[in-house]
Structure formats: C-alpha cells, structure tokens
Design a protein around this motif. Structure first.
Motif, PDB file in Angstrom:
ATOM      1  N   ALA A 195       0.700   6.519  10.676  1.00  0.00           N
ATOM      2  CA  ALA A 195      -0.322   5.817  11.458  1.00  0.00           C
ATOM      3  C   ALA A 195      -0.105   4.307  11.393  1.00  0.00           C
ATOM      4  O   ALA A 195      -0.248   3.605  12.407  1.00  0.00           O
ATOM      5  N   ALA A 196       0.240   3.803  10.225  1.00  0.00           N
ATOM      6  CA  ALA A 196       0.493   2.364  10.078  1.00  0.00           C
ATOM      7  C   ALA A 196       1.695   1.934  10.904  1.00  0.00           C
ATOM      8  O   ALA A 196       1.694   0.878  11.560  1.00  0.00           O
ATOM      9  N   HIS A 199       0.785  -1.227   0.000  1.00  0.00           N
ATOM     10  CA  HIS A 199       0.000   0.000   0.000  1.00  0.00           C
ATOM     11  C   HIS A 199       0.825   1.290   0.000  1.00  0.00           C
ATOM     12  O   HIS A 199       0.253   2.387  -0.041  1.00  0.00           O
ATOM     13  N   LYS A 200       2.132   1.185   0.063  1.00  0.00           N
ATOM     14  CA  LYS A 200       2.980   2.363   0.211  1.00  0.00           C
ATOM     15  C   LYS A 200       2.744   3.406  -0.880  1.00  0.00           C
ATOM     16  O   LYS A 200       2.702   4.616  -0.621  1.00  0.00           O
ATOM     17  N   ALA A 201       2.568   2.935  -2.112  1.00  0.00           N
ATOM     18  CA  ALA A 201       2.444   3.861  -3.249  1.00  0.00           C
ATOM     19  C   ALA A 201       1.180   4.705  -3.168  1.00  0.00           C
ATOM     20  O   ALA A 201       1.134   5.818  -3.704  1.00  0.00           O
ATOM     21  N   SER A 225      -0.741   8.288   2.049  1.00  0.00           N
ATOM     22  CA  SER A 225      -0.200   9.610   2.355  1.00  0.00           C
ATOM     23  C   SER A 225       0.839   9.479   3.466  1.00  0.00           C
ATOM     24  O   SER A 225       0.984   8.424   4.109  1.00  0.00           O
ATOM     25  N   ARG A 226       1.529  10.578   3.718  1.00  0.00           N
ATOM     26  CA  ARG A 226       2.545  10.571   4.756  1.00  0.00           C
ATOM     27  C   ARG A 226       1.938  10.277   6.128  1.00  0.00           C
ATOM     28  O   ARG A 226       2.492   9.514   6.909  1.00  0.00           O
TER      29      ARG A 226
END
Length: 522
Positions: free
Chosen positions: A89-90, A78-80, A83-84
């Motif tokens: 949060a992750a 999901h990195k792409a 948002s920052r």
C-alpha cells in the motif's frame, strides 16, 4: 548555423578555446552559454519552447525524485513493523504520486511536439486550415523531447537521481553539438561529462578533429554528390521509370547514411575535442544480417529509446501478457506467446515512423519495417526446417553473404517511403521501378540525371574507401587505433589527403544548401 559552414567551424573553435581557458569547475558554463548562443543564432523564434521543455522536465523530475526519497525514508523507518500488505500500500501511494508528475511532464513535453509537428499537419490534411501564426517547428524538438522523456521515466524508475541545478540541466537538454540531429543521449551517460569539466588532452583534440573531418568527407563528398541524382529523380518522378528509379533509391540509401552519420560524426567530434564522449549512433548498419540487426545498428539512440520505453513496457505488460495467454487456444501456444512481442514491435516501429515526420508515408515506413520483422518471427520455424532439409550451414560464408545482401535490399526498398513526396508518390514510384523503359538507353538516362562520369567515379572510389574502413572496424579495430601505430609522417599525409578531398571534391556552389542535413528536419 549549419555544421558544414565556416561560421560553425569558427563557433566550435572559439567554444573549445573558451572551454579550456577558464577553470575546470566553470567549464560547464561555457558549454551552456555556447549552446544557448547556438540555438538563438540558428532558431531564435522557437527558443522559448526549449526553455519551456527544460523548466517542465526539471521541476517534474525534482518532484518525482522527492517522492522516491520520501518513500525510501518512510520504508527505512517503518519497514520492520509493517505487514506485507502495508508495504504494498505504501509503494502504491508513492507510485500514484509519481505517476501524476510523470503524466504532467510527458503530456506537456509531448503536447508541444504533437501540436507543432503533428496536429497541424493532420488537421490541414483534413481541410481544417489550422494555423499557428507562422510558428516554426523548433530546431531539434524531437531529439530534446525524447531525451527529456527518458530523463523523467528514468527518475520514475529510480535509475537516476534528478538534477538539482536547473542551469546544468538546461545544458543537458540543449547541448549544442547534439541539438540538430542527435544522438538522443541518456542522462546517466552524458550529464556528468557536461557538468564536471575536462582537462586539456591533446589526444582528445586530435581524435575529435579526425572524427569531424571524416564527417565532412561523408557529408560533402559523398552525400551531397549523390543527392543531385536522387533529387532529380524523386522531384520529377513522373519522368522516370525502371533502372533510373532503382538507381535513385540505391543512391538515396547511400546518401542518408553518409548524411546522417556524417552529421553525427561532426557533432561527436566537436564534443570529443572537449573530452566529452557522446554515444555512437551507428555501428556499420549495412553489415546487418537481418532487419532487427539493422535497427540495432542504425540510429542506435532512437532504437534503444524505443526498446527501453516502448517495446519492453508493452511486451512485458500484464494486459498484453494476459491477452497472449487467452489467445493461445485460438492461435496456438507459440503464436499466442508471441502476441505481446508482435504488438510491441508494431508499437515500436510506428513510433519510429512517426518520429521521422507527420505525413502518412512515415507511418507506412514504420509499418513496412515492423511487418517484415513480425513475419520473420512468425515464419522462423519454417525457415529453419527448410534450411535443415536443404542442408544449409547457417554459419557458412555464402549464406551469411546472402543474408547481408538480402537485408541491404530490404532496407533499400523501404527507403522509398521517407524519401518520396507522399505515400501515394512512394507507391507510384515503387511500381514504376519495375516498368522497363524502351526508349533512351539506360546509360544515357543515368548520365542525364545531373552527374557525369567523373562524379560516378568519385562516388565509387569514396564508397570503396568507406567500405574498407567499415570492414576493418567490423572485423578488427578502430581505424584511428591503426593510424596511431603508424609513423607521424604517414598519419599526417593521410589526414591532409582527406582534407584535400573534402576541399576539392566537396559539393559547393550557387544554390547549394550546406545546412540541408536530412535529419535536421526530424
């Protein structure tokens, strides 16, 4: 089973033979069997505590490692599209999950250590009469607990991957050469050596045997001989003052180094016979030019453990960093910046003190070392200004010699805390050291402390030999490397002379406890 006993030598020999007798892939099983057999022989009543620490640390480590892998997989997917703030949060969710397992492992592991080694002492000191039904302090509990804690924290920091085989991890926790008095090994340095198996190497065997022989020499010939005088004075401290107390303290400084480093040499030598290189716990500490340098050379595995898991986390924490900034206006810019470092130093050395034992004298020992180092930090600019004014060359031989001697005696005086029976006795003995005895002449007093002229001569000669070897290794290379370049006849002659010295000059006899290593009790 004492390292210096015949039973241990037979046990170690049989372990080495069995290790090389089976296929390489299964050699770790020999080490596991030998380690558990050693513990059951040495401390059968406390074996369950080693098993408990092993199980807790292993399963918590696996859970933390699973959190690391799940987070990496989630971020890769999901990195792409995140948002920052979503990434933060992750990461925070993953950290929160990991912290629960870290807390569980540390609370349970250190909880056992605290109850068995510390709470019982302090509650009894307060008159609570706390009783654990005759349960003994587990052999090596401080060593394997600190080693397990480092393992958990390193997985949390994602520096290492957790073990997946609990039997192999059990070997890492209870490897028998290090269980009595360390060193405190790191997983990434030792574990793979234990698990992979090593092929027979004659050089490893000879080097290991030489290291063990050197350890026996330091322990039996030096440490146990000077212990006679030390014990006489410290056990009967009310009968002695002045030079007798100072000599006993000086001898204890020799004793604890010969005793502890000798035991470590034996442990490392046994491991080296099987191709396993354990971390070196000493680097000629009495060649230190400052107390900080001394602690980087003495009990290195404990010092580095405290550096990595106490000093750096405290000194670099946001809370203490903010505190330092807030105090700059009150204490000045320089001292304000030092506040986190000073707090971290005290936290480190109080931990080192308490690690040695529960009594208040060990806390005082930590505070003594921490305070001297902190004072050095605070007064450093003034010392430099004085040196410039007096035109002292910091690299001159006489100034370096002064620093070595100064540091040595700082260490000597600090030894009174762990050796004395209590903090009160330590203070009393320190004061008595400066009281002149106008009765019996000094020479007669010293010769009445259990050692005769021959013993003093043996100690002197052995310490000179030890100093020469240390000086060569400090300035040139390892003595074993020099020996390898010499003819075979000369090498064997020197080794046989060392063996003869251990057999002829070692302290044995009725009432002597060959297993009484000082750090065995820590």
């Amino acid at each position: 089973m004492a390292f210096t006993s015949l039973n241990f030598l037979i046990f170690a020999l049989l372990t080495v033979i069995a290790y090389y007798a089976i296929p390489v892939k299964g050699r770790w099983l020999v080490l596991l069997f030998a380690s558990y057999a050693f513990y059951l022989i040495s401390s059968p009543k406390t074996f369950v505590f080693v098993l408990f620490t092993t199980a807790v640390t292993f399963f918590c480590g696996k859970s933390i490692g699973r959190c690391n892998e799940e987070h990496k997989a989630f971020m890769a997917e999901h990195k792409a599209t995140m948002s920052r703030d979503e990434k933060k949060a992750a990461k925070a969710r993953s950290q929160s999950r990991k912290k629960k397992y870290v807390a569980m492992a540390l609370i349970l592991d250190f909880g056992i250590l605290a109850v068995l080694k510390y709470f019982r002492y302090y509650l009894n000191a307060l008159g609570a009469g706390f009783d654990l039904g005759g349960i003994l302090i587990p052999l090596g509990i401080s060593f394997y607990t600190f080693q397990s804690a480092a393992y958990i924290i390193d997985i949390y920091r994602d520096k290492i991957s957790p073990d997946t085989n609990i039997a192999k991890f059990a070997l890492f926790t209870a490897f028998f050469p290090q269980i009595i008095q360390g060193p405190i090994s790191r997983h990434d340095q030792l574990a793979h050596q234990l698990y992979e198996g090593h092929r027979f190497d004659y050089r490893n065997l000879t080097h290991g045997a030489q290291l063990m022989l050197w350890g026996f020499f330091k322990k039996l010939v030096i440490a146990d001989r000077v212990a006679i005088l030390c014990n006489e004075v410290f056990d009967n401290y009310g009968d002695y003052s002045g030079g007798a107390v100072f000599v006993a303290l000086l001898f204890y400084t020799i004793q604890i180094y010969a005793d502890f480093s000798g035991g470590i040499d034996i442990a490392r030598g046994v491991a080296q016979c099987m191709g396993i290189e354990m971390t070196n716990n000493f680097m000629r500490p009495y060649f230190s030019d400052s107390l900080s340098s001394f602690w980087n050379r003495w009990h290195i595995s404990l010092s580095h453990w405290c550096r990595d898991y106490i000093f750096y986390p405290v000194a670099m924490s946001k809370f203490f960093g903010k505190l330092g900034k807030n105090l700059r206006g009150v204490l000045g810019d320089r001292v304000g910046k030092l506040v986190p470092v000073i707090i971290a130093q005290y936290a480190t050395f109080i931990t080192i003190g308490i690690w040695h034992g529960a009594e208040f004298k060990y806390v005082a020992y930590g505070l003594y070392n921490g305070t001297i180092i902190v004072l050095g930090l605070l007064l450093e600019p003034y010392f430099k200004a004085i040196m410039e004014k007096l035109h002292i060359n910091a690299s001159s031989w006489w100034w370096m010699g002064f620093r070595y001697i100064r540091t040595f005696f700082i260490v000597v005086f600090g030894r009174i805390f762990p050796k004395a029976a209590s903090l009160g006795v330590a203070v009393t003995m320190f004061g008595s050291m400066f009281r002149i005895n106008h009765g019996v002449p000094f020479t007669e007093t010293i010769l009445s402390l259990g050692l005769n002229e021959t013993d003093f001569l043996i100690i002197l000669v052995c310490c000179i030999v030890w100093f020469i070897i240390s000086y060569i290794e400090e300035t040139r290379c390892q003595v074993r490397e020099l020996l390898e370049a010499k003819p075979l006849v000369l090498r064997w002659t020197l080794l046989l002379l060392m063996l003869a010295a251990v057999l002829a000059l070692g302290v044995y006899g009725p009432g002597y406890d060959a297993g009484a290593f000082i750090y065995r009790g820590f």
